[in-house]
Design a protein around this motif. Structure first.
Motif, PDB file in Angstrom:
ATOM      1  N   ASN A 142      -0.557  15.031  18.641  1.00 15.93           N
ATOM      2  CA  ASN A 142      -0.763  16.360  18.064  1.00 15.93           C
ATOM      3  C   ASN A 142       0.002  16.506  16.753  1.00 15.93           C
ATOM      4  OD1 ASN A 142      -1.790  19.135  18.291  1.00 15.93           O
ATOM      5  ND2 ASN A 142       0.361  19.698  18.510  1.00 15.93           N
ATOM      6  N   LEU A 143       1.237  15.995  16.722  1.00 12.67           N
ATOM      7  CA  LEU A 143       2.019  16.057  15.488  1.00 12.67           C
ATOM      8  C   LEU A 143       1.355  15.253  14.373  1.00 12.67           C
ATOM      9  CD1 LEU A 143       5.584  15.644  16.995  1.00 12.67           C
ATOM     10  CD2 LEU A 143       4.795  17.623  15.697  1.00 12.67           C
ATOM     11  N   ALA A 144       0.842  14.072  14.727  1.00  8.84           N
ATOM     12  CA  ALA A 144       0.192  13.238  13.717  1.00  8.84           C
ATOM     13  C   ALA A 144      -1.007  13.953  13.111  1.00  8.84           C
ATOM     14  CB  ALA A 144      -0.222  11.906  14.334  1.00  8.84           C
ATOM     15  N   ARG A 145      -1.802  14.614  13.944  1.00  6.98           N
ATOM     16  CA  ARG A 145      -2.947  15.360  13.420  1.00  6.98           C
ATOM     17  C   ARG A 145      -2.491  16.508  12.532  1.00  6.98           C
ATOM     18  NH1 ARG A 145      -4.778  14.108  18.609  1.00  6.98           N
ATOM     19  NH2 ARG A 145      -3.932  16.071  19.449  1.00  6.98           N
ATOM     20  N   TYR A 146      -1.506  17.259  12.977  1.00  7.06           N
ATOM     21  CA  TYR A 146      -1.028  18.423  12.238  1.00  7.06           C
ATOM     22  C   TYR A 146      -0.430  18.027  10.887  1.00  7.06           C
ATOM     23  CZ  TYR A 146       1.788  22.535  11.122  1.00  7.06           C
ATOM     24  OH  TYR A 146       2.354  23.612  10.483  1.00  7.06           O
ATOM     25  N   LEU A 147       0.294  16.902  10.863  1.00  8.51           N
ATOM     26  CA  LEU A 147       0.995  16.490   9.652  1.00  8.51           C
ATOM     27  C   LEU A 147       0.191  15.513   8.793  1.00  8.51           C
ATOM     28  CD1 LEU A 147       4.530  16.003  11.255  1.00  8.51           C
ATOM     29  CD2 LEU A 147       3.781  17.908   9.807  1.00  8.51           C
ATOM     30  N   GLY A 148      -1.003  15.150   9.260  1.00  4.86           N
ATOM     31  CA  GLY A 148      -1.837  14.243   8.483  1.00  4.86           C
ATOM     32  C   GLY A 148      -1.340  12.813   8.467  1.00  4.86           C
ATOM     33  N   ILE A 149      -0.775  12.367   9.598  1.00  5.66           N
ATOM     34  CA  ILE A 149      -0.241  11.008   9.715  1.00  5.66           C
ATOM     35  C   ILE A 149      -1.290  10.121  10.389  1.00  5.66           C
ATOM     36  CG2 ILE A 149       1.555   9.584  10.769  1.00  5.66           C
ATOM     37  CD1 ILE A 149       3.321  12.142  10.810  1.00  5.66           C
ATOM     38  N   SER A 150      -1.594   8.994   9.788  1.00  5.97           N
ATOM     39  CA  SER A 150      -2.498   8.026  10.408  1.00  5.97           C
ATOM     40  C   SER A 150      -1.850   7.484  11.678  1.00  5.97           C
ATOM     41  CB  SER A 150      -2.796   6.887   9.425  1.00  5.97           C
ATOM     42  OG  SER A 150      -3.627   5.928  10.030  1.00  5.97           O
ATOM     43  N   HIS A 151      -2.616   7.434  12.781  1.00  8.23           N
ATOM     44  CA  HIS A 151      -1.977   7.138  14.062  1.00  8.23           C
ATOM     45  C   HIS A 151      -2.969   6.590  15.061  1.00  8.23           C
ATOM     46  CE1 HIS A 151      -0.060   8.726  17.987  1.00  8.23           C
ATOM     47  NE2 HIS A 151       0.535   7.603  17.647  1.00  8.23           N
ATOM     48  N   GLN A 152      -2.603   5.491  15.694  1.00  6.80           N
ATOM     49  CA  GLN A 152      -3.341   4.940  16.823  1.00  6.80           C
ATOM     50  C   GLN A 152      -2.444   5.063  18.044  1.00  6.80           C
ATOM     51  OE1 GLN A 152      -4.751   0.890  16.362  1.00  6.80           O
ATOM     52  NE2 GLN A 152      -5.047   0.644  18.560  1.00  6.80           N
ATOM     53  N   HIS A 153      -2.747   6.021  18.892  1.00  5.90           N
ATOM     54  CA  HIS A 153      -1.849   6.343  19.998  1.00  5.90           C
ATOM     55  C   HIS A 153      -1.735   5.182  20.983  1.00  5.90           C
ATOM     56  CE1 HIS A 153       0.754   8.898  22.068  1.00  5.90           C
ATOM     57  NE2 HIS A 153      -0.078   9.621  22.775  1.00  5.90           N
ATOM     58  N   HIS A 154      -0.505   5.003  21.501  1.00  3.24           N
ATOM     59  CA  HIS A 154      -0.177   3.977  22.490  1.00  3.24           C
ATOM     60  C   HIS A 154      -0.340   2.562  21.963  1.00  3.24           C
ATOM     61  CE1 HIS A 154       0.791   6.808  25.566  1.00  3.24           C
ATOM     62  NE2 HIS A 154      -0.404   7.369  25.508  1.00  3.24           N
ATOM     63  N   ASP A 155      -0.231   2.399  20.659  1.00  2.00           N
ATOM     64  CA  ASP A 155       0.043   1.115  20.046  1.00  2.00           C
ATOM     65  C   ASP A 155       1.487   1.205  19.574  1.00  2.00           C
ATOM     66  OD1 ASP A 155      -0.853  -1.510  18.530  1.00  2.00           O
ATOM     67  OD2 ASP A 155       0.228  -0.254  17.088  1.00  2.00           O
ATOM     68  N   ALA A 156       2.336   0.290  20.012  1.00  2.00           N
ATOM     69  CA  ALA A 156       3.776   0.446  19.788  1.00  2.00           C
ATOM     70  C   ALA A 156       4.126   0.569  18.314  1.00  2.00           C
ATOM     71  CB  ALA A 156       4.538  -0.718  20.428  1.00  2.00           C
TER      72      ALA A 156
END
Length: 278
Positions: A142-156
Motif C-alpha cells: 500500500n505504501l509503495a502504491r501511495y508513494l509511487g515506488i516500483s515494487h514486486q511484493h514478496h521478492d526479498a
C-alpha cells in the motif's frame, strides 16, 4: 545470486535495508535474502541471494513468494552467507519493514550457531505510521502504491528496496533526519487552548507543515482558533505553514481531505495572519 557493484565503505552509507523470505512457519527457514544500501537519498548497492533453508517448504509460503525446494538446490545455506550478511549490516543502521526480518536473522543465527548480527534496527512500519498517519494501513504494498515506488511484493530484494525508499521519502516528507527517526518518538504535544474571542473565533483549524503545539498554533489559538488534530466533518480551515513543495503537499492526507470537503477553506499561514492580525 545477483551480481552487484562492490559495497561502499560503511562510513559512506546512511543505512541498509534487509528483507528475507522463509520456507515455512519457522522463522529460521530463510530461503531468500535481499539487502539494499542507501546514501544521500539514493540506492548505492544491492545484494540478493537464494538460500537453502535445510528445512521444509510449506505450500502456503511458496504460494506467497514463489520459491520452492527445487529453486534452492545448490544454493548456500544461511551459515555460509552469514559472514557476508554480517559485513553488510554490522555497525550500520538496518531498516526492515516490521521486525519479522530481525527475528528471522536472530533465529537463523541460533540454528547455525553463528554470532548475532550487531546492528541498529529501524522499523519502516513505525516510520510510515508517523510520516503518514492517516493512511488506511501501512503495509509495504500500500505504501509503495501511495508513494509511487516500483515494487514486486514478496521478492526479498524488491521489498528491501521499497522499504528503503519509504524511509527516504519519509525523511523528505517530514524533514526529520535519520538520527531523529532512530530516537524514541516525541509524544504528541497538547494543542493550545483557543481564546474566548478574536478574529478566528469559531474556526476549527488543522495545520499542515507544523506541529499542533507549535508557534503557529499558539498564534492562531490566541485569536480564537480551535486547533484540531486532523481534518474531520467539523473542520472549517486548513492552514498551510511555510512554503511546502507542491508535490509533497498534494500527497498530504490532510490536504487531500480538505480538498474533498466543500466546507473547508484552505489558506496559507502568511495570508491568514495578514488578514487576521493578533
Amino acid at each position: 545470486m545477483l551480481n552487484t557493484p562492490p559495497t561502499p565503505p560503511a562510513a559512506q552509507l546512511d543505512f541498509v535495508v534487509i528483507d528475507v523470505e522463509t520456507a515455512c512457519a519457522r522463522s529460521s527457514s530463510i530461503c531468500q535474502i535481499g539487502i539494499v544500501g542507501f546514501a544521500g537519498g539514493r540506492e548505492v548497492f544491492a545484494y540478493e541471494t537464494l538460500v537453502d533453508p535445510r528445512d521444509d517448504f510449506h505450500a502456503f509460503n511458496t504460494q506467497i513468494h514463489g520459491i520452492a525446494a527445487h529453486h534452492v538446490v545448490g544454493q548456500p545455506c544461511f551459515g555460509e552467507v552469514h559472514a557476508l550478511v554480517d559485513r553488510h549490516l554490522a555497525g550500520q543502521t538496518t531498516v526492515a519493514h516490521s521486525y519479522f526480518d530481525k527475528g528471522a536473522l536472530a533465529a537463523a543465527c541460533r540454528v547455525y550457531d553463528r554470532p548475532a548480527i550487531a546492528t541498529t534496527w529501524l522499523d519502516s512500519v513505525r516510520v510510515a505510521k508517523r510520516a503518514w498517519p492517516d493512511l488506511p494501513n501501512h503495509k509495504l504494498g500500500n505504501l509503495a502504491r501511495y508513494l509511487g515506488i516500483s515494487h514486486q511484493h514478496h521478492d526479498a530484494l524488491s521489498d528491501a528496496r521499497a522499504a528503503g525508499w519509504v524511509v527516504v521519502k519519509a525523511i523528505d516528507h517530514t524533514g526529520l533526519s535519520l538520527q531523529e527517526w532512530l530516537a524514541p518518538p516525541r509524544k504528541a504535544g497538547v494543542a493550545p487552548r483557543a481564546a474566548g474571542h478574536g478574529a478566528l473565533s469559531g474556526e476549527r483549524v488543522v495545520i499542515v507543515g507544523e506541529p499542533r503545539d507549535g508557534p503557529l498554533a499558539h498564534r492562531l489559538a490566541a485569536i480564537g482558533a480551535r486547533i484540531m488534530t486532523a481534518v474531520g466533518s467539523t473542520t472549517t480551515l486548513l492552514v498551510i505553514a511555510g512554503d511546502p513543495d507542491p508535490r509533497a503537499l498534494a500527497r498530504d492526507p490532510q490536504w487531500q481531505k480538505a480538498q474533498a470537503g466543500r466546507a473547508v477553506r484552505i489558506v496559507s499561514a502568511a495570508a491568514l495572519l495578514a488578514a487576521s492580525p493578533i
